[in-house]
Write an enzyme that holds these catalytic residues in place. Structure first.
Site, PDB file in Angstrom:
ATOM      1  N   GLU A   1       0.830  -1.201   0.000  1.00 33.26           N
ATOM      2  CA  GLU A   1       0.000   0.000   0.000  1.00 33.26           C
ATOM      3  C   GLU A   1       0.865   1.250   0.000  1.00 33.26           C
ATOM      4  O   GLU A   1       1.961   1.263   0.559  1.00 33.26           O
ATOM      5  CB  GLU A   1      -0.864   0.035   1.261  1.00 33.26           C
TER       6      GLU A   1
ATOM      7  N   CYS B   1       3.079   8.453   1.870  1.00 31.96           N
ATOM      8  CA  CYS B   1       3.503   7.435   2.837  1.00 31.96           C
ATOM      9  C   CYS B   1       3.776   6.168   2.039  1.00 31.96           C
ATOM     10  O   CYS B   1       2.866   5.617   1.420  1.00 31.96           O
ATOM     11  CB  CYS B   1       2.385   7.202   3.846  1.00 31.96           C
TER      12      CYS B   1
ATOM     13  N   CYS C   1       6.014  -7.257   7.523  1.00 34.81           N
ATOM     14  CA  CYS C   1       7.053  -6.817   8.470  1.00 34.81           C
ATOM     15  C   CYS C   1       7.307  -7.948   9.452  1.00 34.81           C
ATOM     16  O   CYS C   1       6.380  -8.652   9.845  1.00 34.81           O
ATOM     17  CB  CYS C   1       6.582  -5.582   9.234  1.00 34.81           C
TER      18      CYS C   1
ATOM     19  N   CYS D   1       4.998  -6.188  16.113  1.00 29.98           N
ATOM     20  CA  CYS D   1       4.431  -5.321  17.153  1.00 29.98           C
ATOM     21  C   CYS D   1       2.971  -5.722  17.357  1.00 29.98           C
ATOM     22  O   CYS D   1       2.239  -5.952  16.393  1.00 29.98           O
ATOM     23  CB  CYS D   1       4.541  -3.851  16.755  1.00 29.98           C
TER      24      CYS D   1
ATOM     25  N   CYS E   1      -0.140  -3.639  15.706  1.00 27.21           N
ATOM     26  CA  CYS E   1      -0.009  -3.185  14.316  1.00 27.21           C
ATOM     27  C   CYS E   1      -0.542  -4.205  13.301  1.00 27.21           C
ATOM     28  O   CYS E   1      -0.217  -5.397  13.396  1.00 27.21           O
ATOM     29  CB  CYS E   1       1.470  -2.893  14.041  1.00 27.21           C
TER      30      CYS E   1
ATOM     31  N   CYS F   1      -1.655   0.547   6.186  1.00 32.33           N
ATOM     32  CA  CYS F   1      -0.422   1.243   5.823  1.00 32.33           C
ATOM     33  C   CYS F   1       0.046   2.116   6.973  1.00 32.33           C
ATOM     34  O   CYS F   1      -0.248   3.295   7.039  1.00 32.33           O
ATOM     35  CB  CYS F   1      -0.669   2.105   4.603  1.00 32.33           C
TER      36      CYS F   1
HETATM   37  N1  SAH Z   1       8.092  -0.002  10.930  1.00 31.39           N
HETATM   38  C1  SAH Z   1       8.196   1.402  11.070  1.00 31.39           C
HETATM   39  C2  SAH Z   1       7.368   2.180  10.067  1.00 31.39           C
HETATM   40  C3  SAH Z   1       6.001   1.676   9.768  1.00 31.39           C
HETATM   41  S1  SAH Z   1       4.846   1.727  11.101  1.00 31.39           S
HETATM   42  C4  SAH Z   1       7.874   1.828  12.482  1.00 31.39           C
HETATM   43  O1  SAH Z   1       7.409   1.002  13.265  1.00 31.39           O
HETATM   44  O2  SAH Z   1       8.143   2.986  12.804  1.00 31.39           O
HETATM   45  C5  SAH Z   1       4.449   3.450  11.110  1.00 31.39           C
HETATM   46  C6  SAH Z   1       3.783   3.936  12.387  1.00 31.39           C
HETATM   47  O3  SAH Z   1       2.451   3.426  12.483  1.00 31.39           O
HETATM   48  C7  SAH Z   1       4.506   3.556  13.662  1.00 31.39           C
HETATM   49  O4  SAH Z   1       4.742   4.714  14.434  1.00 31.39           O
HETATM   50  C8  SAH Z   1       3.512   2.667  14.378  1.00 31.39           C
HETATM   51  O5  SAH Z   1       3.653   2.808  15.772  1.00 31.39           O
HETATM   52  C9  SAH Z   1       2.180   3.197  13.853  1.00 31.39           C
HETATM   53  N2  SAH Z   1       1.068   2.250  13.949  1.00 31.39           N
HETATM   54  C10 SAH Z   1       1.073   0.950  13.669  1.00 31.39           C
HETATM   55  N3  SAH Z   1      -0.146   0.410  13.898  1.00 31.39           N
HETATM   56  C11 SAH Z   1      -0.943   1.403  14.332  1.00 31.39           C
HETATM   57  C12 SAH Z   1      -2.325   1.490  14.742  1.00 31.39           C
HETATM   58  N4  SAH Z   1      -3.115   0.419  14.737  1.00 31.39           N
HETATM   59  N5  SAH Z   1      -2.812   2.689  15.114  1.00 31.39           N
HETATM   60  C13 SAH Z   1      -2.030   3.785  15.098  1.00 31.39           C
HETATM   61  N6  SAH Z   1      -0.728   3.767  14.733  1.00 31.39           N
HETATM   62  C14 SAH Z   1      -0.178   2.592  14.365  1.00 31.39           C
HETATM   63 FE1  SF4 Z   2       6.572  -3.472  11.727  1.00 33.94          FE
HETATM   64 FE2  SF4 Z   2       4.215  -2.426  12.417  1.00 33.94          FE
HETATM   65 FE3  SF4 Z   2       6.112  -2.740  14.263  1.00 33.94          FE
HETATM   66 FE4  SF4 Z   2       6.408  -0.860  12.341  1.00 33.94          FE
HETATM   67  S1  SF4 Z   2       4.837  -0.898  13.951  1.00 33.94           S
HETATM   68  S2  SF4 Z   2       7.957  -2.342  13.078  1.00 33.94           S
HETATM   69  S3  SF4 Z   2       5.405  -1.918  10.605  1.00 33.94           S
HETATM   70  S4  SF4 Z   2       5.105  -4.399  13.125  1.00 33.94           S
END
Ligand code: SAH
Ligand code: SF4
Length: 348
Positions: A94, A107, A114, A118, A121, A336
């Site tokens: 995306e 973005c 990934c 986390c 996420c 995304c």
């Molecule tokens: N992997 C990198 C970049 C992609 S994630 C990272 O973790 O920084 C980009 C952002 O989206 C991160 O700050 C993450 O904390 C946030 N994010 C992921 N899932 C989310 C959710 N369900 N609601 C709000 N922010 C989220």
């Molecule tokens: Fe990967 Fe999502 Fe964690 Fe970013 S927030 S490192 S995209 S699992």
């Protein structure tokens, strides 16, 4: 079977020039090609009207000029558009374009899925399929520039699917082509790489001399809690992360941004706030608060507006550089990076 050619967007202008500069191809022809590719964002050789036919034939034989293929797009009520893109091997990623009055932000994704897992996420749930190539990252950028015309792209954030520092070499090459004055000539000041906190790669990036702003997904400043949310913290503790960030700050003129996803009844209490203030207090930084976006199948809860305001007011007493994402773009779904990048559109 047809021969698989390398995609031209994976090469720096120096590499392209070295390969193509031969007796019958003059330097100014190569400059004309760069103008088509990186300024006019044209990838159809037939439309590169000032290039001789023989040169175009040579190019077609040498390189693949394709961009990621749009298979679906959804527009949000706030005008952000999420694109579902298909890559050459059929994998899907995306990218999101977010236009506002003052800025238009892209973005983009750095991986298919990934591996960092986390717990809050949507991308983390997917697991990792593969890294994106440099051509696939530059491809998203050129595609975005092309789609936006006659408007221009002003900001780029690596906050889509994937952990950019787990795809370090391709990321660095992407940033080089992006900033190259013969290439896309895009200011590093307007480029942000977001990481979950891969401490050794933050150091390596600082030492590399490649310029970009850095965003760190902090999300908790208490060791145990951060380990629970982000398993990467078991590998690189908050202390190691902080030391790597200080190293980056020593080599860079840019502030870092800490992203803090607000999760109801989890990381918004007094002790969380105190830890956040302690962790960030002595660093040159901004704080970006992001109310958690609901993800199907995950047990967390989004905070209420009141809870968000309370946390924000409290942190602003200590650090004035706090921004907050409005809950916009939610209606288009948000795998995304959960549209976390939207905070960036309201900054200078
Ligand atoms: N992997 C990198 C970049 C992609 S994630 C990272 O973790 O920084 C980009 C952002 O989206 C991160 O700050 C993450 O904390 C946030 N994010 C992921 N899932 C989310 C959710 N369900 N609601 C709000 N922010 C989220
Ligand atoms: Fe990967 Fe999502 Fe964690 Fe970013 S927030 S490192 S995209 S699992």
């Amino acid at each position: 079977m047809a021969e698989i050619k390398d995609n031209i967007y994976g090469y720096t202008t120096t590499e392209i020039a070295e390969l193509l500069l031969t007796g019958d191809v003059k330097k100014y022809r190569i400059d004309q090609l760069f103008d088509w590719l990186f300024q006019k964002h044209e990838n159809n050789l037939d439309d590169m009207s000032n290039l001789p036919k023989s040169f175009r034939t040579k190019l077609a034989e040498t390189y693949d000029f394709s961009l990621p293929h749009i298979i679906n797009q959804v527009e949000s009520s706030d005008k952000s558009i999420k694109y579902l893109l298909e890559l050459v091997d059929g994998e899907k990623i995306e990218m999101v374009l977010m236009p506002t009055d003052r800025k238009t932000t892209l973005c983009l994704s750095s991986q298919v899925g990934c591996s960092r897992n986390c717990t809050f996420c949507a991308t983390g749930k997917l697991g990792l399929t593969r890294n994106l190539t440099t051509a696939e990252m530059i491809g998203q950028i050129v595609l975005a520039m092309k789609l936006l015309k006659p408007e221009v792209l002003t900001n780029i954030v690596f906050m889509g699917m994937g952990e950019p520092f787990d795809n370090y070499d391709n990321l660095v090459k992407t940033l080089q082509i992006l900033a190259d004055t013969d290439g896309l000539c895009f200011s590093p000041r307007r480029t942000t790489v977001s990481t979950s906190g891969i401490a050794p790669m933050i150091r390596q990036f600082a030492d590399s001399g490649v310029k970009a702003k850095l965003a760190i997904s902090l999300n908790a400043a208490i060791e145990d809690k951060r380990c629970e949310l982000m398993p990467v913290n078991k590998l690189y503790s908050l202390q190691q992360l902080k030391s790597a960030i200080s190293h980056y700050l020593a080599y860079n003129k840019y502030k870092v941004t800490f992203e803090y996803v607000l999760i109801k009844d989890f990381n918004m209490g007094k002790e969380d706030l105190k830890a956040l203030i302690k962790f960030t207090g002595d660093l040159s930084c901004k704080i970006n608060l992001i109310p958690w976006n609901r993800v199907e199948g995950l047990d967390y809860q989004s905070p209420t507006q009141e809870e968000v305001d309370e946390f924000r007011t409290a942190i602003m007493r200590v650090n004035k550089a706090v921004t907050m994402r409005q809950s916009r773009g939610d209606d288009i779904g948000a795998a995304c990076g959960q549209l976390a990048y939207q905070n960036y559109i309201n900054k200078g």
